[in-house]
Design a protein around this motif. Sequence first.
Motif, PDB file in Angstrom:
ATOM      1  N   TYR A  71       0.825  -1.209   0.000  1.00  0.00           N
ATOM      2  CA  TYR A  71       0.000   0.000   0.000  1.00  0.00           C
ATOM      3  C   TYR A  71       0.857   1.255   0.000  1.00  0.00           C
ATOM      4  O   TYR A  71       1.860   1.333   0.705  1.00  0.00           O
ATOM      5  N   GLY A  72       0.421   2.248  -0.765  1.00  0.00           N
ATOM      6  CA  GLY A  72       1.021   3.576  -0.713  1.00  0.00           C
ATOM      7  C   GLY A  72       0.248   4.401   0.295  1.00  0.00           C
ATOM      8  O   GLY A  72      -0.981   4.357   0.344  1.00  0.00           O
ATOM      9  N   VAL A  73       0.981   5.142   1.137  1.00  0.00           N
ATOM     10  CA  VAL A  73       0.377   5.966   2.180  1.00  0.00           C
ATOM     11  C   VAL A  73       0.974   7.366   2.074  1.00  0.00           C
ATOM     12  O   VAL A  73       2.194   7.526   1.974  1.00  0.00           O
ATOM     13  N   LEU A  74       0.121   8.370   2.088  1.00  0.00           N
ATOM     14  CA  LEU A  74       0.572   9.756   2.020  1.00  0.00           C
ATOM     15  C   LEU A  74       1.477  10.066   3.210  1.00  0.00           C
ATOM     16  O   LEU A  74       1.166   9.723   4.350  1.00  0.00           O
ATOM     17  N   ALA A  75       2.619  10.703   2.949  1.00  0.00           N
ATOM     18  CA  ALA A  75       3.557  11.109   3.988  1.00  0.00           C
ATOM     19  C   ALA A  75       3.575  12.631   4.025  1.00  0.00           C
ATOM     20  O   ALA A  75       4.018  13.277   3.084  1.00  0.00           O
ATOM     21  N   ILE A  76       3.082  13.190   5.078  1.00  0.00           N
ATOM     22  CA  ILE A  76       2.857  14.628   5.173  1.00  0.00           C
ATOM     23  C   ILE A  76       4.153  15.427   5.342  1.00  0.00           C
ATOM     24  O   ILE A  76       4.256  16.557   4.872  1.00  0.00           O
ATOM     25  N   ASP A  77       5.168  14.886   5.967  1.00  0.00           N
ATOM     26  CA  ASP A  77       6.387  15.645   6.280  1.00  0.00           C
ATOM     27  C   ASP A  77       7.000  16.343   5.065  1.00  0.00           C
ATOM     28  O   ASP A  77       7.386  17.506   5.139  1.00  0.00           O
ATOM     29  N   SER A  78       7.106  15.642   3.936  1.00  0.00           N
ATOM     30  CA  SER A  78       7.708  16.256   2.749  1.00  0.00           C
ATOM     31  C   SER A  78       6.800  17.320   2.154  1.00  0.00           C
ATOM     32  O   SER A  78       7.271  18.317   1.612  1.00  0.00           O
ATOM     33  N   LEU A  79       5.492  17.125   2.242  1.00  0.00           N
ATOM     34  CA  LEU A  79       4.563  18.161   1.771  1.00  0.00           C
ATOM     35  C   LEU A  79       4.693  19.410   2.624  1.00  0.00           C
ATOM     36  O   LEU A  79       4.665  20.529   2.113  1.00  0.00           O
ATOM     37  N   VAL A  80       4.866  19.217   3.923  1.00  0.00           N
ATOM     38  CA  VAL A  80       5.062  20.360   4.821  1.00  0.00           C
ATOM     39  C   VAL A  80       6.360  21.074   4.468  1.00  0.00           C
ATOM     40  O   VAL A  80       6.415  22.298   4.395  1.00  0.00           O
ATOM     41  N   ARG A  81       7.410  20.316   4.197  1.00  0.00           N
ATOM     42  CA  ARG A  81       8.712  20.900   3.829  1.00  0.00           C
ATOM     43  C   ARG A  81       8.560  21.759   2.566  1.00  0.00           C
ATOM     44  O   ARG A  81       9.080  22.879   2.488  1.00  0.00           O
ATOM     45  N   ALA A  82       7.823  21.253   1.559  1.00  0.00           N
ATOM     46  CA  ALA A  82       7.603  22.012   0.328  1.00  0.00           C
ATOM     47  C   ALA A  82       6.771  23.257   0.603  1.00  0.00           C
ATOM     48  O   ALA A  82       7.064  24.341   0.085  1.00  0.00           O
ATOM     49  N   ALA A  83       5.743  23.135   1.443  1.00  0.00           N
ATOM     50  CA  ALA A  83       4.893  24.278   1.771  1.00  0.00           C
ATOM     51  C   ALA A  83       5.679  25.356   2.514  1.00  0.00           C
ATOM     52  O   ALA A  83       5.497  26.553   2.263  1.00  0.00           O
ATOM     53  N   VAL A  84       6.557  24.949   3.411  1.00  0.00           N
ATOM     54  CA  VAL A  84       7.386  25.913   4.147  1.00  0.00           C
ATOM     55  C   VAL A  84       8.295  26.646   3.178  1.00  0.00           C
ATOM     56  O   VAL A  84       8.455  27.868   3.258  1.00  0.00           O
ATOM     57  N   TYR A  85       8.863  25.925   2.230  1.00  0.00           N
ATOM     58  CA  TYR A  85       9.735  26.567   1.241  1.00  0.00           C
ATOM     59  C   TYR A  85       8.947  27.604   0.425  1.00  0.00           C
ATOM     60  O   TYR A  85       9.378  28.749   0.275  1.00  0.00           O
ATOM     61  N   VAL A  86       7.799  27.206  -0.077  1.00  0.00           N
ATOM     62  CA  VAL A  86       6.980  28.108  -0.897  1.00  0.00           C
ATOM     63  C   VAL A  86       6.487  29.300  -0.083  1.00  0.00           C
ATOM     64  O   VAL A  86       6.399  30.416  -0.595  1.00  0.00           O
ATOM     65  N   SER A  87       6.213  29.093   1.197  1.00  0.00           N
ATOM     66  CA  SER A  87       5.683  30.180   2.033  1.00  0.00           C
ATOM     67  C   SER A  87       6.690  31.323   2.200  1.00  0.00           C
ATOM     68  O   SER A  87       6.299  32.435   2.534  1.00  0.00           O
ATOM     69  N   GLN A  88       7.970  31.059   1.926  1.00  0.00           N
ATOM     70  CA  GLN A  88       8.985  32.126   1.985  1.00  0.00           C
ATOM     71  C   GLN A  88       8.668  33.252   1.016  1.00  0.00           C
ATOM     72  O   GLN A  88       9.117  34.380   1.196  1.00  0.00           O
ATOM     73  N   PHE A  89       7.893  32.952  -0.015  1.00  0.00           N
ATOM     74  CA  PHE A  89       7.594  33.914  -1.065  1.00  0.00           C
ATOM     75  C   PHE A  89       6.209  34.540  -0.904  1.00  0.00           C
ATOM     76  O   PHE A  89       5.783  35.322  -1.751  1.00  0.00           O
ATOM     77  N   GLU A  90       5.544  34.223   0.185  1.00  0.00           N
ATOM     78  CA  GLU A  90       4.185  34.696   0.410  1.00  0.00           C
ATOM     79  C   GLU A  90       4.114  36.228   0.449  1.00  0.00           C
ATOM     80  O   GLU A  90       3.196  36.830  -0.106  1.00  0.00           O
ATOM     81  N   GLU A  91       5.085  36.845   1.070  1.00  0.00           N
ATOM     82  CA  GLU A  91       5.089  38.305   1.174  1.00  0.00           C
ATOM     83  C   GLU A  91       5.145  38.958  -0.211  1.00  0.00           C
ATOM     84  O   GLU A  91       4.415  39.915  -0.490  1.00  0.00           O
ATOM     85  N   GLN A  92       5.987  38.419  -1.094  1.00  0.00           N
ATOM     86  CA  GLN A  92       6.090  38.963  -2.440  1.00  0.00           C
ATOM     87  C   GLN A  92       4.796  38.744  -3.234  1.00  0.00           C
ATOM     88  O   GLN A  92       4.347  39.626  -3.955  1.00  0.00           O
ATOM     89  N   VAL A  93       4.203  37.584  -3.078  1.00  0.00           N
ATOM     90  CA  VAL A  93       2.944  37.290  -3.764  1.00  0.00           C
ATOM     91  C   VAL A  93       1.848  38.222  -3.255  1.00  0.00           C
ATOM     92  O   VAL A  93       1.097  38.798  -4.043  1.00  0.00           O
ATOM     93  N   ASP A  94       1.768  38.396  -1.946  1.00  0.00           N
ATOM     94  CA  ASP A  94       0.762  39.297  -1.377  1.00  0.00           C
ATOM     95  C   ASP A  94       0.937  40.724  -1.876  1.00  0.00           C
ATOM     96  O   ASP A  94      -0.039  41.401  -2.209  1.00  0.00           O
ATOM     97  N   ALA A  95       2.184  41.186  -1.949  1.00  0.00           N
ATOM     98  CA  ALA A  95       2.441  42.552  -2.423  1.00  0.00           C
ATOM     99  C   ALA A  95       1.999  42.707  -3.874  1.00  0.00           C
ATOM    100  O   ALA A  95       1.380  43.713  -4.241  1.00  0.00           O
ATOM    101  N   ARG A  96       2.270  41.730  -4.683  1.00  0.00           N
ATOM    102  CA  ARG A  96       1.863  41.794  -6.092  1.00  0.00           C
ATOM    103  C   ARG A  96       0.345  41.766  -6.211  1.00  0.00           C
ATOM    104  O   ARG A  96      -0.242  42.500  -7.008  1.00  0.00           O
ATOM    105  N   LEU A  97      -0.315  40.939  -5.416  1.00  0.00           N
ATOM    106  CA  LEU A  97      -1.781  40.899  -5.439  1.00  0.00           C
ATOM    107  C   LEU A  97      -2.379  42.216  -4.952  1.00  0.00           C
ATOM    108  O   LEU A  97      -3.390  42.680  -5.495  1.00  0.00           O
ATOM    109  N   ASP A  98      -1.748  42.838  -3.965  1.00  0.00           N
ATOM    110  CA  ASP A  98      -2.222  44.145  -3.489  1.00  0.00           C
ATOM    111  C   ASP A  98      -2.116  45.193  -4.596  1.00  0.00           C
ATOM    112  O   ASP A  98      -3.021  46.004  -4.781  1.00  0.00           O
ATOM    113  N   ARG A  99      -0.989  45.174  -5.345  1.00  0.00           N
ATOM    114  CA  ARG A  99      -0.836  46.128  -6.446  1.00  0.00           C
ATOM    115  C   ARG A  99      -1.879  45.888  -7.528  1.00  0.00           C
ATOM    116  O   ARG A  99      -2.460  46.837  -8.072  1.00  0.00           O
ATOM    117  N   LEU A 100      -2.142  44.636  -7.832  1.00  0.00           N
ATOM    118  CA  LEU A 100      -3.155  44.301  -8.825  1.00  0.00           C
ATOM    119  C   LEU A 100      -4.538  44.760  -8.369  1.00  0.00           C
ATOM    120  O   LEU A 100      -5.295  45.346  -9.147  1.00  0.00           O
TER     121      LEU A 100
END
Length: 119
Positions: A71-100
């Motif tokens: 059986y394959g079972v979802l492993a959350i730890d790596s998804l969390v690691r990817a989400a943490v990495y992407v969240s580093q850019f949240e401020e830039q994305v929010d600023a661009r959305l605010d300008r739009l």
Amino acid sequence: MEPDEDRLDRIFMALSDRTRRAVLRRLRDGPLTAGDLAAGVSLSQPTVSKHLKVLEAAGLISRHRDGTRLYGVLAIDSLVRAAVYVSQFEEQVDARLDRLAAIVERPREELHEEPGEAP
């Protein structure tokens, strides 16, 4: 211990494939075998097994044997690691959305004014 950048490379490489993302979505509901995952889609069980190996190498799933079934079972730890990495850019994305949003909310007349014209 493996460098974090190498692990992120494997995670994002695995996530770059739509079939593997579809497998992860199916595993949200619980463990499934390669046969379960292949049922109802246009992929063979061996093809699904290859995708499962990539997901497992990236740490996105784990595999557990129950008798003769694997059986394959979802492993959350790596998804969390990817989400943490992407969240580093949240401020830039929010600023661009605010300008739009500011552009979208401007009165139409202001958008069609010629440079140097008085409002």
